[in-house]
Structures are given as structure tokens and as C-alpha cells.
Scaffold this motif. Structure first.
Motif, mmCIF file in Angstrom:
data_model
loop_
_atom_site.group_PDB
_atom_site.id
_atom_site.type_symbol
_atom_site.label_atom_id
_atom_site.label_comp_id
_atom_site.label_asym_id
_atom_site.label_seq_id
_atom_site.Cartn_x
_atom_site.Cartn_y
_atom_site.Cartn_z
ATOM 1 N N LEU A 196 0.816 -1.313 0.044
ATOM 2 C CA LEU A 196 0.059 -0.071 0.083
ATOM 3 C C LEU A 196 0.874 1.308 0.098
ATOM 4 C CD1 LEU A 196 -2.787 -0.843 2.567
ATOM 5 C CD2 LEU A 196 -2.833 -1.160 0.030
ATOM 6 N N THR A 197 0.276 2.576 -0.554
ATOM 7 C CA THR A 197 1.098 3.635 -0.625
ATOM 8 C C THR A 197 0.620 4.324 0.734
ATOM 9 O OG1 THR A 197 -0.870 4.741 -1.371
ATOM 10 C CG2 THR A 197 0.479 3.799 -2.999
ATOM 11 N N ILE A 198 1.399 5.119 0.992
ATOM 12 C CA ILE A 198 1.281 6.066 2.324
ATOM 13 C C ILE A 198 -0.182 6.585 2.373
ATOM 14 C CG2 ILE A 198 2.073 7.887 3.621
ATOM 15 C CD1 ILE A 198 4.900 7.788 2.826
ATOM 16 N N THR A 199 -0.687 6.891 1.365
ATOM 17 C CA THR A 199 -2.252 7.488 1.303
ATOM 18 C C THR A 199 -2.926 6.482 1.650
ATOM 19 O OG1 THR A 199 -1.490 9.326 0.104
ATOM 20 C CG2 THR A 199 -3.817 8.820 0.268
ATOM 21 N N GLN A 200 -2.750 5.163 1.108
ATOM 22 C CA GLN A 200 -3.816 4.390 1.218
ATOM 23 C C GLN A 200 -3.503 3.618 2.897
ATOM 24 O OE1 GLN A 200 -2.310 1.595 -1.604
ATOM 25 N NE2 GLN A 200 -3.702 2.629 -3.229
ATOM 26 N N GLY A 201 -2.412 3.458 3.469
ATOM 27 C CA GLY A 201 -2.127 3.143 4.667
ATOM 28 C C GLY A 201 -2.874 4.301 5.506
ATOM 29 N N GLN A 202 -2.653 5.663 5.302
ATOM 30 C CA GLN A 202 -3.403 6.526 6.245
ATOM 31 C C GLN A 202 -5.202 6.266 6.075
ATOM 32 O OE1 GLN A 202 -2.092 10.002 4.530
ATOM 33 N NE2 GLN A 202 -0.077 9.993 5.673
ATOM 34 N N ILE A 203 -5.570 5.924 5.081
ATOM 35 C CA ILE A 203 -6.929 5.730 4.933
ATOM 36 C C ILE A 203 -7.350 4.488 5.581
ATOM 37 C CG2 ILE A 203 -8.750 5.197 3.269
ATOM 38 C CD1 ILE A 203 -7.595 7.148 1.342
ATOM 39 N N LEU A 204 -6.477 3.339 5.519
ATOM 40 C CA LEU A 204 -6.656 2.169 6.262
ATOM 41 C C LEU A 204 -7.048 2.198 7.870
ATOM 42 C CD1 LEU A 204 -7.089 -0.867 6.129
ATOM 43 C CD2 LEU A 204 -4.566 -1.180 6.356
ATOM 44 N N THR A 205 -6.007 3.111 8.441
ATOM 45 C CA THR A 205 -5.958 3.196 9.909
ATOM 46 C C THR A 205 -7.343 3.943 10.347
ATOM 47 O OG1 THR A 205 -4.952 5.243 9.574
ATOM 48 C CG2 THR A 205 -3.578 3.267 9.934
ATOM 49 N N LYS A 206 -7.802 4.782 9.569
ATOM 50 C CA LYS A 206 -9.087 5.680 9.733
ATOM 51 C C LYS A 206 -10.316 4.476 9.497
ATOM 52 C CE LYS A 206 -8.301 10.314 8.415
ATOM 53 N NZ LYS A 206 -8.863 11.068 9.496
ATOM 54 N N LEU A 207 -10.197 3.773 8.355
ATOM 55 C CA LEU A 207 -11.295 2.848 8.163
ATOM 56 C C LEU A 207 -11.319 1.749 9.618
ATOM 57 C CD1 LEU A 207 -11.366 2.118 4.395
ATOM 58 C CD2 LEU A 207 -12.636 3.772 5.710
ATOM 59 N N VAL A 208 -10.065 1.328 10.003
ATOM 60 C CA VAL A 208 -10.141 0.393 11.121
ATOM 61 C C VAL A 208 -10.897 0.846 12.286
ATOM 62 C CG1 VAL A 208 -8.653 -0.716 12.806
ATOM 63 C CG2 VAL A 208 -8.101 -0.818 10.253
ATOM 64 N N ASP A 209 -10.491 2.354 12.438
ATOM 65 C CA ASP A 209 -11.278 3.011 13.369
ATOM 66 C C ASP A 209 -12.760 3.093 13.655
ATOM 67 O OD1 ASP A 209 -11.433 4.680 16.122
ATOM 68 O OD2 ASP A 209 -12.064 6.120 14.474
ATOM 69 N N ARG A 210 -13.193 3.119 11.922
ATOM 70 C CA ARG A 210 -14.544 3.240 11.637
ATOM 71 C C ARG A 210 -15.394 2.001 11.758
ATOM 72 N NH1 ARG A 210 -18.159 2.028 7.634
ATOM 73 N NH2 ARG A 210 -19.775 3.474 6.754
ATOM 74 N N GLU A 211 -14.805 0.933 11.531
ATOM 75 C CA GLU A 211 -15.326 -0.567 11.570
ATOM 76 C C GLU A 211 -15.089 -0.974 12.884
ATOM 77 O OE1 GLU A 211 -16.772 -1.888 9.099
ATOM 78 O OE2 GLU A 211 -16.399 -0.136 7.925
ATOM 79 N N LEU A 212 -14.284 -0.878 13.791
ATOM 80 C CA LEU A 212 -14.008 -1.377 15.035
ATOM 81 C C LEU A 212 -14.361 -0.515 16.334
ATOM 82 C CD1 LEU A 212 -10.804 -3.373 14.417
ATOM 83 C CD2 LEU A 212 -13.088 -4.259 14.674
#
Length: 209
Positions: free
Chosen positions: A139-155
Motif C-alpha cells: 500500500l501507498t502512504i495515503t492508502q495506509g493512512q486511509i486504512l487506519t481511519k477505516l479500522v477505527d470506523r469499523e471497530l
């Protein structure tokens, strides 16, 4: 005199119950009118009694209508398209993490054996690492940043909190230190208001239909 009043009170109560019972009785000579069936009417559906007549009905799926977004410039549209690509790229990983950690919590809840709990956490950690080595490391840095946000959204918890709970505060600190070097923040939280473009993309993506 008091006994006489008691008799009167009992008569009033009994009369009230009788009247109420008569109001709820459905006359036998007034049956519910059923719709006439045609030769092709073979599908059973629900029905509602409306003034003595059965009205068939079928529940329809919810239809969500989205307004077409108008962009101020081609550059703004291109930026949105990149964001959409990145969100859809990492969304499966966030959903996987959600399912896996929910399963971990269920497994931990049914055992009090510390050794078994440690084994369950280690197994979950191994599966996440395997996914990381195969997919997430690309993943790119941007994609990694979005992923951390989505983890918080889902969990409902940040990636930092998850690591701290399963691996301890020191390990979470180390992970956060490494993440910060490459532009990530494991403490990133998700806000449907501030991240409204991401929320819009997720809602219209079809993942929750």
C-alpha cells in the motif's frame, strides 16, 4: 349501606368487562373477504386486514438515491477519483480486520485460561502479519493512512488501541514510532463529518447492501 355500595361497584365493573368483551368479538356472519385468486397466483405473500378485506402486500428492498456530485474543476474530480480508488483498495482489509478481531474477542470471552488466551492472540497476530506481508506492505502512504481511519470506523477503536490491548503498551509504542517514520499514525480516528467524502464513497460502494 356500605355493603350496598359494594354490590353496585361490582355490578359496574362486571358490566364494563362484558361491554369490552362484546366490542372485541368478531361477528361470525361477517367473515374476512379474501382476494380472488387467478390461475397464476401461486406465490404466497403477506396480507393485512383492512376493514374486513385482506389486502396482499410485498415488502420491497430499500432504495437509496444518490445525488450526482458536481465538481468545480477537472482537478477536483481527479482528486476524488483517486480517493475513491484508494478507499476501495483498502476497504476489504478493514473489513477483514473487523471480522478477525471480533472473532478474537469472542474466543477470548469463552476461556479464562491465560495460556490459551495468549495462544489465541498470537494466532490472530500471525494471521494479520501474513496478510500484511502479502498485501498491505504494497500500500501507498495515503492508502495506509486511509486504512487506519477505516479500522477505527469499523471497530470503534484505533489501530494503536488494538495493538495496545493485544500486544501491550510498549509494543504499541514501537509500532507507532515505526509508523510515524513512514507517514502513518496508528492513532488516526474516523469522523463521518470530517471524512465525508470517504463516508460517501463507502456508503455508495455496495459493501453494506
Amino acid at each position: 349501606m356500605k355493603f350496598y355500595r359494594l354490590i353496585i361497584l361490582l355490578i359496574v365493573i362486571i358490566t364494563g368487562f362484558t361491554a369490552k368483551a362484546q366490542e372485541t368479538v368478531v361477528p361470525v356472519n361477517n367473515p374476512v373477504k379474501m382476494p380472488k385468486l387467478g390461475k397464476n397466483d401461486t406465490i404466497r405473500v403477506a396480507g393485512t386486514n383492512v376493514d374486513g378485506e385482506m389486502i396482499p402486500w410485498i415488502a420491497l428492498k430499500e432504495v437509496i438515491i444518490y445525488g450526482e456530485r458536481i465538481f468545480k474543476s477537472p482537478a477536483e474530480q481527479a482528486a476524488y477519483n483517486r480517493l475513491r480508488y484508494n478507499v476501495l483498495k483498502v476497504m476489504p482489509y478493514a473489513l477483514y480486520a473487523k471480522r478477525r478481531y471480533e472473532q478474537l474477542e469472542k474466543d477470548l470471552a469463552i476461556t479464562t485460561d491465560k495460556k490459551e488466551q495468549k495462544k489465541l492472540v498470537k494466532q490472530c497476530d500471525l494471521e494479520i502479519k501474513q496478510m500484511f506481508n502479502k498485501e498491505i506492505k504494497e500500500l501507498t502512504i495515503t492508502q495506509g493512512q486511509i486504512l487506519t481511519k477505516l479500522v477505527d470506523r469499523e471497530l470503534g477503536r484505533t489501530t494503536y488501541d488494538i495493538v495496545k490491548q493485544t500486544k501491550g503498551g510498549f509494543t504499541a509504542f514501537l509500532y507507532q514510532s515505526v509508523a510515524r517514520v513512514v507517514g502513518h499514525n496508528l492513532k488516526s480516528t474516523y469522523s463521518p463529518t470530517e471524512d465525508r467524502d470517504i463516508e460517501s464513497i463507502i456508503v455508495s460502494s455496495g459493501y453494506y447492501q
